[in-house]
Design an enzyme around this catalytic site. Structure first.
Site, PDB file in Angstrom:
ATOM      1  CE  LYS A 134      -3.787  -0.447   2.343  1.00 51.50           C
ATOM      2  NZ  LYS A 134      -4.595  -0.669   3.563  1.00 51.50           N
ATOM      3  CE  LYS A 155      21.325 -12.703 -21.533  1.00 48.44           C
ATOM      4  NZ  LYS A 155      21.118 -11.977 -22.779  1.00 48.44           N
ATOM      5  CG  ASP A 156      18.621 -18.654 -25.603  1.00 47.95           C
ATOM      6  OD1 ASP A 156      19.399 -18.880 -26.549  1.00 47.95           O
ATOM      7  OD2 ASP A 156      17.733 -19.453 -25.242  1.00 47.95           O
ATOM      8  CD  GLU A 193      16.646  -9.313 -23.216  1.00 49.26           C
ATOM      9  OE1 GLU A 193      17.743  -9.859 -23.487  1.00 49.26           O
ATOM     10  OE2 GLU A 193      16.380  -8.139 -23.539  1.00 49.26           O
ATOM     11  CG  HIS A 252      17.546 -10.572 -18.787  1.00 47.27           C
ATOM     12  ND1 HIS A 252      16.883  -9.369 -18.930  1.00 47.27           N
ATOM     13  CD2 HIS A 252      18.540 -10.551 -19.695  1.00 47.27           C
ATOM     14  CE1 HIS A 252      17.457  -8.669 -19.896  1.00 47.27           C
ATOM     15  NE2 HIS A 252      18.464  -9.364 -20.378  1.00 47.27           N
ATOM     16  N   GLY A 272      28.164  -8.471 -25.937  1.00 45.06           N
ATOM     17  CA  GLY A 272      27.435  -8.815 -27.150  1.00 45.06           C
ATOM     18  C   GLY A 272      28.150  -8.178 -28.329  1.00 45.06           C
ATOM     19  N   GLY A 273      27.879  -6.882 -28.522  1.00 41.20           N
ATOM     20  CA  GLY A 273      28.523  -6.153 -29.602  1.00 41.20           C
ATOM     21  C   GLY A 273      30.043  -6.177 -29.506  1.00 41.20           C
TER      22      GLY A 273
END
Lengths: 403, 403
Positions: free
Chosen positions: A92, A167-168, A170, A258, A353-354
């Site tokens: 609340k 990792k996949d 997400e 994630h 990643g990149g």
């Protein structure tokens, strides 16, 4: 008496924060107090919240005036699960003005319902047999629309680069092109093939998605198909689902949490729940072995002190459960590795990643460049020196910087 | 091609919002586009997000400059469940600067996985056999620490006041004093007793709590024990759990969704998810028959336009599923009933706690005062006129105001 605690930051130009603290302690537990007859008070005492601290920061402009308030909530009031705790301490009150939940404290009794991460930092290191350096994780790039052959090809290139985890994405859900069991099968086989060249073990965290009540069976099917890790979008399902999956004896692989959707709650200074609670305390309590969160280095950024606060919660010795591996993500390139080590120490996953796929010499070279940077940094050798002998690292430094 | 859409409000003093929109449309779907070879683009076209609108509001100070951006996401990219949709449209991007999710659009194909509220406004009216006036709900007061006798006593007083619905406190979890089956049994019996005096039907929404995978069985046990409605803290479990419960043919009673924790996401103008999405669109899609949210009238307030935006989504004819009953809550007293009717029309639940229990003539009189106010307001009679014949209403107006 056993209590869990919650600390809130309240912004208000004029409020009597001590009075406000009392009203939270009473309002979120027994509801009313001063008007209760004495006999009733005696019966209710063990249910009454307690104000532990009120730390008012007065010497600020009206707009910035705030207080940090800590309330103790008797365990007897709620069941030992995260939904009950969160609804109690922030259900609340989250809707009552400028208030942010910035810290939780878990009693021993509450903690006893949480076995915590099944593997944790040590367990993951054992699975990979890597003990003296940060780990390296690689993220699939643009996987939507790929078929199994294209996925395998991308997986193999990442694996050949020598990364420890893949990792996949997400946002890769159950789909016709790469359904989870098929995806896991071909990636497990590709990992085995690559391992013959690299001599390294590899964890592939496949994305667990779909309907809540099917998640466990889907996880078991993935594990049967060869999955050795899972990725899970915790906040879209609730912490209790992670808690159930991580504490299930049949789920025998590490779970990477994630942070998707976390940005709906942590960035405002006035509202929501701190990143260190969302991605630190609660992810670890719920049993995440690895926890991803936005790094302070890239374009999707989180301030450095918030990052370190997450790290502190993931490895804190305040909890008796295993530690969770921090995975600061986004904007990571090899030149940042020394900074990451400085900020996080050895127990961190360098996640790119990149910074891997974008390497001019290709994805596999991108992985090698990171391993070279990790090797240099763990031996306190300047990257620019180490790069003299390693063209992959040299190329990475040339385009992304770092020294 | 079938798409779901998401509209975001982005605040930025300088950003090229058109470019930003393109980067979202590409980044959250196929990942990259301009660098793809033509053959690949053809294959990927059906997965590519599309920018539908970019509405830039320039003529503001730098701090206030914003744009509303609508992106269409191909259904083929995600499974037909709320976690997949939310992770797709707001997973990563929620952590990328000042961005708030302000509206969703559900394709027919996506909607087809959602049967929606099992009862909805009409079904609840039928259950109660009340068709021509707003409904009246009463909230237990300070139930933590009460035993079954005390709970029954409070229940009976509320029931005797003639309310249509009674709801558990959302912080009442499974506990030794009032376990759910016992609580339901004694309240169902008390409702039956009271009904002999009032001649009215009554729904009692008991709070469904505990571990996620136990919720269904707990609901069935409660229904077996006589529960004719459930209260559920949706946001602490995730929308998919509500979706599973509401679409389960064995769950044969209406579900009232509580907004606990929603304040962690909707109040900031810069971050999070709008109340109309959280408590309007998603609650209805996931199948809530009644939806509670902070009223614009009390101390825990939400601006009136946000309230009406929630209402609009709960009853919108854009969706082919049943409507959900709006329950604006907090700070409600009898004097507000005409305003509530003006804002919400007939299809609303007047929901009160303190405005019933705090009535000087007692809890039952508190309920009667509300019914008198509802009767007056639905017949366009000023409350102050009507109160001449009804001491309960007169007393309420005297202490809380209203005319």
């Amino acid at each position: 008496m056993s209590y869990c605690t919650a600390t809130y930051r309240l912004h208000d130009p004029k409020a009597d924060f001590h009075k406000k603290a009392e009203s939270i302690a009473v309002g979120l537990t027994v509801g009313s107090w001063t008007e209760l007859p004495q006999a009733k008070r005696t019966a209710m005492q063990k249910h009454l919240g307690q104000v532990l601290h009120v730390d008012v920061h007065e010497d600020l402009s009206d707009a910035d005036r705030y207080a940090d308030i800590t309330i103790a909530y008797p365990d007897v009031n709620f069941s030992r699960d995260i939904p009950a705790l969160l609804v109690t301490v922030f259900g609340k009150i989250s809707m009552d003005g400028r208030i942010k939940l910035i810290k939780l404290g878990f009693s021993e009794s509450f903690q006893s319902a949480f076995p915590g991460p099944k593997f944790g930092i040590e367990g993951i290191r054992q699975q990979l047999d890597v003990h003296n350096r940060p780990l390296l994780m690689s993220i699939f790039k643009s996987v939507i629309g790929l078929n199994l052959d294209e996925l395998r090809e991308q997986f193999t290139l990442q694996a050949l680069g020598g990364v420890d985890l893949i990792k996949d994405d997400e946002i890769l859900f159950e789909n016709e092109l790469t359904p989870i069991e098929k995806r896991v099968e071909i990636c497990a086989r590709a990992a085995e093939e690559a391992s013959k060249e690299t001599g390294k073990k590899l964890l592939y965290a496949t994305n667990l998605t779909g309907r809540t009540s099917d998640l466990k069976q889907q996880a078991l099917r993935a594990i049967d198909a060869g999955a050795n890790a899972l990725l899970f979008n915790v906040l879209s399902y609730g912490y209790d689902v992670l808690h159930e999956l991580s504490s299930d004896p049949e789920i025998t692989v590490p779970i990477a949490a994630h942070p998707a959707l976390a940005g709906a709650m942590y960035p405002s200074p006035h509202y929501g729940i701190s990143a260190s609670v969302l991605l630190g305390q609660l992810m670890r309590l719920a049993g995440a072995d690895l926890v991803l969160f936005p790094s302070p280095y890239g374009s999707v950024t989180m301030p450095r002190d918030e990052n370190l606060a997450i790290r502190d919660e993931l490895i804190s010795s305040d909890l008796s459960i295993k530690t969770s591996m921090p995975v600061p993500s986004a904007g990571i390139h090899p030149g940042l590795v020394p900074v990451i080590l400085q900020d996080f120490g050895m127990d961190v996953v360098v996640n790119a990643g990149g910074g891997i796929h974008g390497h001019p010499m290709g994805t596999a070279a991108g992985g090698r460049a990171f391993l070279q940077a990790i090797d240099a940094a763990t031996h306190n050798i300047p990257l620019s020196d180490y790069a003299h002998s390693f063209p992959e690292l040299q190329t990475a430094l040339n385009i992304w910087g770092g020294k």
